[in-house]
Write an enzyme that holds these catalytic residues in place. Sequence first.
Site, PDB file in Angstrom:
ATOM      1  N   HIS A   1      76.234 136.288 -33.631  1.00  0.00           N
ATOM      2  CA  HIS A   1      77.549 136.886 -33.848  1.00  0.00           C
ATOM      3  C   HIS A   1      78.556 135.795 -34.212  1.00  0.00           C
ATOM      4  O   HIS A   1      78.754 134.873 -33.433  1.00  0.00           O
ATOM      5  CB  HIS A   1      78.022 137.600 -32.586  1.00  0.00           C
ATOM      6  CG  HIS A   1      77.117 138.707 -32.147  1.00  0.00           C
ATOM      7  ND1 HIS A   1      77.040 139.911 -32.796  1.00  0.00           N
ATOM      8  CD2 HIS A   1      76.228 138.778 -31.132  1.00  0.00           C
ATOM      9  CE1 HIS A   1      76.156 140.691 -32.197  1.00  0.00           C
ATOM     10  NE2 HIS A   1      75.632 140.030 -31.185  1.00  0.00           N
TER      11      HIS A   1
ATOM     12  N   HIS B   1      91.323 139.632 -46.727  1.00  0.00           N
ATOM     13  CA  HIS B   1      90.497 140.840 -46.717  1.00  0.00           C
ATOM     14  C   HIS B   1      91.203 141.942 -45.965  1.00  0.00           C
ATOM     15  O   HIS B   1      92.084 141.682 -45.141  1.00  0.00           O
ATOM     16  CB  HIS B   1      89.117 140.539 -46.109  1.00  0.00           C
ATOM     17  CG  HIS B   1      89.123 140.050 -44.694  1.00  0.00           C
ATOM     18  ND1 HIS B   1      89.255 140.886 -43.601  1.00  0.00           N
ATOM     19  CD2 HIS B   1      89.012 138.799 -44.165  1.00  0.00           C
ATOM     20  CE1 HIS B   1      89.201 140.176 -42.489  1.00  0.00           C
ATOM     21  NE2 HIS B   1      89.064 138.905 -42.789  1.00  0.00           N
TER      22      HIS B   1
ATOM     23  N   HIS C   1      94.621 140.915 -44.121  1.00  0.00           N
ATOM     24  CA  HIS C   1      94.637 139.742 -43.234  1.00  0.00           C
ATOM     25  C   HIS C   1      94.367 138.488 -44.056  1.00  0.00           C
ATOM     26  O   HIS C   1      93.495 138.487 -44.931  1.00  0.00           O
ATOM     27  CB  HIS C   1      93.559 139.919 -42.159  1.00  0.00           C
ATOM     28  CG  HIS C   1      93.320 138.690 -41.342  1.00  0.00           C
ATOM     29  ND1 HIS C   1      94.321 138.044 -40.660  1.00  0.00           N
ATOM     30  CD2 HIS C   1      92.190 137.972 -41.096  1.00  0.00           C
ATOM     31  CE1 HIS C   1      93.816 136.991 -40.026  1.00  0.00           C
ATOM     32  NE2 HIS C   1      92.532 136.920 -40.275  1.00  0.00           N
TER      33      HIS C   1
ATOM     34  N   HIS D   1      85.562 135.063 -34.542  1.00  0.00           N
ATOM     35  CA  HIS D   1      86.761 134.555 -35.215  1.00  0.00           C
ATOM     36  C   HIS D   1      87.967 134.793 -34.331  1.00  0.00           C
ATOM     37  O   HIS D   1      88.136 135.891 -33.800  1.00  0.00           O
ATOM     38  CB  HIS D   1      86.936 135.270 -36.568  1.00  0.00           C
ATOM     39  CG  HIS D   1      88.236 134.986 -37.258  1.00  0.00           C
ATOM     40  ND1 HIS D   1      88.707 133.699 -37.465  1.00  0.00           N
ATOM     41  CD2 HIS D   1      89.175 135.808 -37.799  1.00  0.00           C
ATOM     42  CE1 HIS D   1      89.867 133.772 -38.111  1.00  0.00           C
ATOM     43  NE2 HIS D   1      90.179 135.035 -38.321  1.00  0.00           N
TER      44      HIS D   1
ATOM     45  N   HIS E   1      91.959 144.464 -43.164  1.00  0.00           N
ATOM     46  CA  HIS E   1      91.695 144.438 -41.719  1.00  0.00           C
ATOM     47  C   HIS E   1      91.962 145.811 -41.133  1.00  0.00           C
ATOM     48  O   HIS E   1      92.622 145.957 -40.101  1.00  0.00           O
ATOM     49  CB  HIS E   1      92.495 143.358 -41.019  1.00  0.00           C
ATOM     50  CG  HIS E   1      91.756 142.699 -39.880  1.00  0.00           C
ATOM     51  ND1 HIS E   1      91.236 143.411 -38.829  1.00  0.00           N
ATOM     52  CD2 HIS E   1      91.431 141.404 -39.673  1.00  0.00           C
ATOM     53  CE1 HIS E   1      90.632 142.549 -37.999  1.00  0.00           C
ATOM     54  NE2 HIS E   1      90.730 141.339 -38.484  1.00  0.00           N
TER      55      HIS E   1
ATOM     56  N   PHE F   1      83.621 145.338 -30.903  1.00  0.00           N
ATOM     57  CA  PHE F   1      83.249 144.009 -30.419  1.00  0.00           C
ATOM     58  C   PHE F   1      84.408 143.032 -30.628  1.00  0.00           C
ATOM     59  O   PHE F   1      84.353 142.143 -31.483  1.00  0.00           O
ATOM     60  CB  PHE F   1      81.997 143.529 -31.141  1.00  0.00           C
ATOM     61  CG  PHE F   1      81.132 142.581 -30.339  1.00  0.00           C
ATOM     62  CD1 PHE F   1      81.354 142.337 -29.000  1.00  0.00           C
ATOM     63  CD2 PHE F   1      80.061 141.933 -30.948  1.00  0.00           C
ATOM     64  CE1 PHE F   1      80.544 141.470 -28.276  1.00  0.00           C
ATOM     65  CE2 PHE F   1      79.246 141.062 -30.241  1.00  0.00           C
ATOM     66  CZ  PHE F   1      79.494 140.830 -28.892  1.00  0.00           C
TER      67      PHE F   1
ATOM     68  N   HIS G   1      80.093 145.499 -36.308  1.00  0.00           N
ATOM     69  CA  HIS G   1      80.201 145.281 -34.857  1.00  0.00           C
ATOM     70  C   HIS G   1      81.650 145.415 -34.396  1.00  0.00           C
ATOM     71  O   HIS G   1      81.915 145.969 -33.324  1.00  0.00           O
ATOM     72  CB  HIS G   1      79.658 143.898 -34.486  1.00  0.00           C
ATOM     73  CG  HIS G   1      78.189 143.731 -34.744  1.00  0.00           C
ATOM     74  ND1 HIS G   1      77.521 142.538 -34.535  1.00  0.00           N
ATOM     75  CD2 HIS G   1      77.259 144.619 -35.197  1.00  0.00           C
ATOM     76  CE1 HIS G   1      76.237 142.694 -34.850  1.00  0.00           C
ATOM     77  NE2 HIS G   1      76.063 143.942 -35.269  1.00  0.00           N
TER      78      HIS G   1
ATOM     79  N   HIS H   1      92.089 134.766 -34.456  1.00  0.00           N
ATOM     80  CA  HIS H   1      93.285 134.716 -35.299  1.00  0.00           C
ATOM     81  C   HIS H   1      94.301 133.757 -34.673  1.00  0.00           C
ATOM     82  O   HIS H   1      94.313 133.540 -33.457  1.00  0.00           O
ATOM     83  CB  HIS H   1      93.913 136.106 -35.398  1.00  0.00           C
ATOM     84  CG  HIS H   1      93.121 137.105 -36.176  1.00  0.00           C
ATOM     85  ND1 HIS H   1      93.691 137.985 -37.069  1.00  0.00           N
ATOM     86  CD2 HIS H   1      91.790 137.374 -36.199  1.00  0.00           C
ATOM     87  CE1 HIS H   1      92.753 138.751 -37.605  1.00  0.00           C
ATOM     88  NE2 HIS H   1      91.585 138.405 -37.092  1.00  0.00           N
TER      89      HIS H   1
ATOM     90  N   HIS I   1      92.857 135.308 -43.756  1.00  0.00           N
ATOM     91  CA  HIS I   1      91.911 134.745 -42.783  1.00  0.00           C
ATOM     92  C   HIS I   1      92.051 133.224 -42.711  1.00  0.00           C
ATOM     93  O   HIS I   1      91.813 132.532 -43.702  1.00  0.00           O
ATOM     94  CB  HIS I   1      90.489 135.146 -43.160  1.00  0.00           C
ATOM     95  CG  HIS I   1      89.447 134.653 -42.214  1.00  0.00           C
ATOM     96  ND1 HIS I   1      88.607 135.484 -41.525  1.00  0.00           N
ATOM     97  CD2 HIS I   1      89.105 133.402 -41.827  1.00  0.00           C
ATOM     98  CE1 HIS I   1      87.808 134.766 -40.753  1.00  0.00           C
ATOM     99  NE2 HIS I   1      88.094 133.491 -40.928  1.00  0.00           N
TER     100      HIS I   1
ATOM    101  N   HIS J   1      87.311 138.348 -32.356  1.00  0.00           N
ATOM    102  CA  HIS J   1      86.299 139.382 -32.583  1.00  0.00           C
ATOM    103  C   HIS J   1      85.105 138.863 -33.353  1.00  0.00           C
ATOM    104  O   HIS J   1      85.187 137.843 -34.037  1.00  0.00           O
ATOM    105  CB  HIS J   1      86.909 140.583 -33.328  1.00  0.00           C
ATOM    106  CG  HIS J   1      87.414 140.256 -34.710  1.00  0.00           C
ATOM    107  ND1 HIS J   1      86.595 140.231 -35.812  1.00  0.00           N
ATOM    108  CD2 HIS J   1      88.649 139.933 -35.166  1.00  0.00           C
ATOM    109  CE1 HIS J   1      87.323 139.927 -36.885  1.00  0.00           C
ATOM    110  NE2 HIS J   1      88.566 139.724 -36.528  1.00  0.00           N
ATOM    111  N   CYS J   2      84.024 139.613 -33.229  1.00  0.00           N
ATOM    112  CA  CYS J   2      82.846 139.363 -34.056  1.00  0.00           C
ATOM    113  C   CYS J   2      83.201 139.726 -35.490  1.00  0.00           C
ATOM    114  O   CYS J   2      83.733 140.803 -35.748  1.00  0.00           O
ATOM    115  CB  CYS J   2      81.671 140.198 -33.571  1.00  0.00           C
ATOM    116  SG  CYS J   2      80.204 139.987 -34.602  1.00  0.00           S
ATOM    117  N   HIS J   3      82.898 138.801 -36.452  1.00  0.00           N
ATOM    118  CA  HIS J   3      83.251 139.070 -37.842  1.00  0.00           C
ATOM    119  C   HIS J   3      82.182 139.874 -38.581  1.00  0.00           C
ATOM    120  O   HIS J   3      82.292 140.102 -39.787  1.00  0.00           O
ATOM    121  CB  HIS J   3      83.585 137.780 -38.589  1.00  0.00           C
ATOM    122  CG  HIS J   3      84.702 137.938 -39.569  1.00  0.00           C
ATOM    123  ND1 HIS J   3      84.592 138.740 -40.688  1.00  0.00           N
ATOM    124  CD2 HIS J   3      85.957 137.451 -39.599  1.00  0.00           C
ATOM    125  CE1 HIS J   3      85.725 138.702 -41.361  1.00  0.00           C
ATOM    126  NE2 HIS J   3      86.578 137.929 -40.727  1.00  0.00           N
ATOM    127  N   ILE J   4      81.125 140.286 -37.890  1.00  0.00           N
ATOM    128  CA  ILE J   4      80.245 141.303 -38.483  1.00  0.00           C
ATOM    129  C   ILE J   4      81.045 142.601 -38.391  1.00  0.00           C
ATOM    130  O   ILE J   4      81.329 143.097 -37.297  1.00  0.00           O
ATOM    131  CB  ILE J   4      78.906 141.376 -37.742  1.00  0.00           C
ATOM    132  CG1 ILE J   4      78.141 140.053 -37.941  1.00  0.00           C
ATOM    133  CG2 ILE J   4      78.077 142.583 -38.241  1.00  0.00           C
ATOM    134  CD1 ILE J   4      76.810 139.969 -37.213  1.00  0.00           C
TER     135      ILE J   4
HETATM  136 CU1  C2O Z   1      88.630 137.575 -41.246  1.00  0.00          CU
HETATM  137 CU2  C2O Z   1      90.037 139.469 -37.867  1.00  0.00          CU
HETATM  138  O1  C2O Z   1      89.325 138.537 -39.592  1.00  0.00           O
END
Ligand code: C2O
Length: 499
Positions: free
Chosen positions: A401, A109, A64, A404, A111, A469, A464, A406, A66, A458-461
């Site tokens: 949390h 990164h 992905h 993010h 995904h 999440f 999670h 997209h 980002h 989504h939560c970028h942790i």
């Molecule tokens: Cu950096 Cu769905 O991501």
Amino acid sequence: ALGPVANINIINKNIAPDGFTRSTVLAGGTFPGPLIQAHKGDNFRINVINQLSDTSMNTSTSIHWHGILQHQSNWADGTSFVTQCPILPNDSFLYNFTVPDQAGTFWYHSHLSTQYCDGLRAPLVIYDDDDPLAHMYDVDDASTVIMLSDWYHSTSAQISAAGPPFIPDATLINGLGRYSGGPLSSLAAINVEHGKRYRFRLIGASCDPWFNFTMDGHNMTIIEADGIEVEPVVVDSLPIFAGQRYSVVVTADQPVDNYWIRAFPDNGPQTFDGGLNSAILRYAGAPTNDPTTEQGPYALPFDEGALHPLSDAGAPGIAEPGKADVNINFVTGNTQGEFTMNGFTFVAPPLPVLLQILSGARHASQLLPNGSVYELPYNKVIEISIPSTDLTPGGAPGAPHPFHLHGHVFDVVRVAGSSSYNFVNPVRRDTVSTGVQANNDNVTFRFVTNNPGPWFLHCHIDWHLHEGFGVVMAEATSEIAAEEHPPDYWASQCSSTLR
Ligand code: C2O
């Protein structure tokens, strides 16, 4: 550094970035992966070649980009099971997309599942040759990326199987760091020359913690947040959440010496002793040893509500909370170790959401995963609120949390920790913290549905997200077939996944 036309091999490799050796999943065999540098308007053709073989970790992959909006190239967004099938071992996949009008600091990164925690994370910088803020810095080159990450001595599969709490062993800055009880391994050095002004591109490439970022003896002038230039704001500490980026201008105006750069994680080693959570700001002429500088005092705290886009922005729609065309107030929760959004845990569907749409499904009720897909109408103003957690039994733990979205930047009309709204010049970004659990914080943002496609929110942790999440915003489903023209190999990727 790579240009926007490149091959990237994804490989397993044993590395010891903090002195502890473990097997990893890497882009190009390095951690961080190779910096991709491009210029505004560039066409990217990145061929990702999957050479993974270590079955103790995931051997499929997808990448992905980002923060890249992927207008009319949703298929190249790189999200496994939302926009593509994973790339199998010994296969390759060409990400071919154009970035017409974005510049700034991004990253790429894996995904797929929690694979980026095993190493597949890297910086991506897009230069603007007519940068309106170029007068603020003398030096902006590849060496000025500062990528913050957490690091683990176990594989992500072991960590997610063990469940929370997910505690990192070390903080790495530009891929180097130390862990508690470990050797005095090398730290990253950011080299500067006395009297020059630098643009440092900070990347929050974390799987979990956020970092309080400081540089002893130096203030930082924020000029960019998540690829959007902002009116300059001076701070001496800066919280950076997983997925977020900032550019800061720093003047090397202190005596020639070494200065600690500190990235204090909210989760992980809780000390700077022995160079933990640290890197070095090194002036030309200073000896190559560890700094001896003291931290603080801090007097210029960060206030997200004080960030304003450089260009005239302003949130779309009627300037009143809850008065967008579509208003979604999420309720978040956690049941039996799985996160929920409005009662549903995201579970990866067997076929990517985009493929389902291009195969004729148009409505949320027809799209899998059931309950986790939201249908958004075309060219409307969307307002979304996400609580840090609900202070009720079963509320989502582990705040703050970082959420993010997209395919968009959004206007944060209410920042976490504030009860007031700003529709005039709110910060515009792609990843925002929902704030502090104890305060029952809540964040509200808006965007216009001008980018048809299914986009992950989504939560970028990453732990999670793995626990469900997230949701998919199926934006303007009626327009997608006309706008999206994925190459033939995109769909055949799925037949190889299913074979
Ligand atoms: Cu950096 Cu769905 O991501």
